[in-house]
Enzyme design. Structure first.
Site, PDB file in Angstrom:
ATOM      1  CB  ALA A 107      -1.050  -0.011   1.308  1.00  0.00           C
ATOM      2  CB  ALA A 108       3.790   2.402   1.712  1.00  0.00           C
ATOM      3  CB  SER A 111      -1.138   7.000  -4.674  1.00  0.00           C
ATOM      4  OG  SER A 111      -0.107   8.331  -4.510  1.00  0.00           O
ATOM      5  CG  ASP A 130       4.760  -1.061   2.199  1.00  0.00           C
ATOM      6  OD1 ASP A 130       4.162  -0.925   0.944  1.00  0.00           O
ATOM      7  OD2 ASP A 130       5.772  -0.977   2.219  1.00  0.00           O
ATOM      8  CG  ASP A 177       0.435  -1.179  -7.923  1.00  0.00           C
ATOM      9  OD1 ASP A 177       0.406  -1.458  -9.005  1.00  0.00           O
ATOM     10  OD2 ASP A 177       1.287  -0.189  -7.202  1.00  0.00           O
ATOM     11  CB  CYS A 230       4.815   0.757 -12.828  1.00  0.00           C
ATOM     12  SG  CYS A 230       6.016   0.602 -11.305  1.00  0.00           S
TER      13      CYS A 230
END
Length: 302
Positions: A107-108, A111, A130, A177, A230
């Site tokens: 999470a960290a 955003s 995190d 993510d 990403c």
């Protein structure tokens, strides 16, 4: 072969892709609907004399001038939050409903966790996990500035995430993510390709597989898990999905995304993946003037 050249076989208009990777990244912000409406933010930016361009695929995103998105009073008061345009994709795809329980596995600095909180209308619960204490500090700061009161922060390795502090209840949805080789951030991190190594890609892909497995296990039957990175590397994208599809009771599902994209690849350097990985979406920098991104949506078996 190192990036970007290794991706020539799977990227349309490769020369445009390579040129886009060398351009600066536009500065984007997300409206924090916990504290303000889109109309409020438009009026505030107009009052502050800050130019902005709306993002056509997402009503709550604006592209600002080159100046820092945090150098204005709407940011200071938590009305807006600096967030790269493609970074808003996974929470949008997860699309949680107010009142649900959601896990943000990595999470960290917050955003996506705060975007999830806003999508929940600051109701329900976002468990934001995190492993890095320094980044957790930033997560807490952003949570407080944006007024998200439904976020519970946990310090742990997502691969070993426990449901015990929350009564053992499984999640309605999970956002995964994961940490990655970050090739898609090249426009804001010019050293991303120079620091790249195949050994790191291989190592981090194992971590990604374990985190995504744990997310599927921790989500209730029929629930939704969104996986994103990403990076462009199939080893961290389609190969991770292929592994989890074989290891856990889940399936990839279709989803709409207005950003220009390509489907996931089913073959890469001698490896073949589950045909379902085509349902994933690859976003390249030259398609939408953004960073690079990968996103997939899974449904947990019932």
């Amino acid at each position: 072969m190192e990036p970007p050249e290794r991706y020539r076989p799977i990227v349309d208009d490769f020369e445009a892709f390579r040129d886009a990777c060398e351009l600066p990244l536009p500065s984007a912000v997300r409206v924090n609907t916990i504290k303000a409406t889109v109309a409020d933010v438009r009026a505030a930016l107009d009052e502050a004399g800050i130019g902005y361009e709306p993002v056509d695929w997402h009503d709550e995103l604006f592209v600002l001038p080159e100046a820092s998105p945090g150098a204005n009073w709407p940011y200071f008061h938590g009305w807006i939050h600096g967030q790269e345009e493609v970074s808003a994709v996974p929470a949008t795809v997860l699309d949680p409903e107010p009142g649900e329980r959601v896990w943000d596995a990595c999470a960290a600095p917050g955003s996506k966790a705060t975007q999830l909180a806003a999508l929940l209308d600051d109701r329900g619960e976002v468990v934001a996990t995190d492993t890095n204490l320094g980044r957790i500090s930033a997560l807490r700061t952003n949570t407080e500035r944006l007024g998200a009161t439904n976020i519970a922060v946990t310090h742990e390795d997502a691969r070993n995430h426990t449901l015990k502090p929350f009564g053992g209840a499984e999640y309605d949805r999970a956002l995964v993510d994961v940490p990655c080789s970050c090739e898609g951030t090249i426009r804001k991190n010019p050293d991303a390709f120079e620091e790249w190594s195949m050994s790191h890609v291989r190592g981090i892909s194992g971590v990604q597989k374990d985190i995504l497995e744990r997310a599927v296990q921790a989500t209730k039957p029929g629930g939704t898990v969104v996986y994103s990175t990403c990076t462009f590397a199939p080893e961290e994208n389609e190969a991770v999905l292929d592994h989890v599809l074989a290891a856990e009771d889940c399936e990839l599902v279709e989803f709409d995304l207005s950003l220009a994209h390509r489907e996931g690849v089913t073959e890469w350097q001698g490896s073949e993946f589950d045909p379902g990985v085509r349902k994933a979406k690859r976003i390249y920098p030259h398609f939408n003037d953004t960073g690079g991104f990968f996103c997939a949506k899974l449904e947990v078996g019932t």
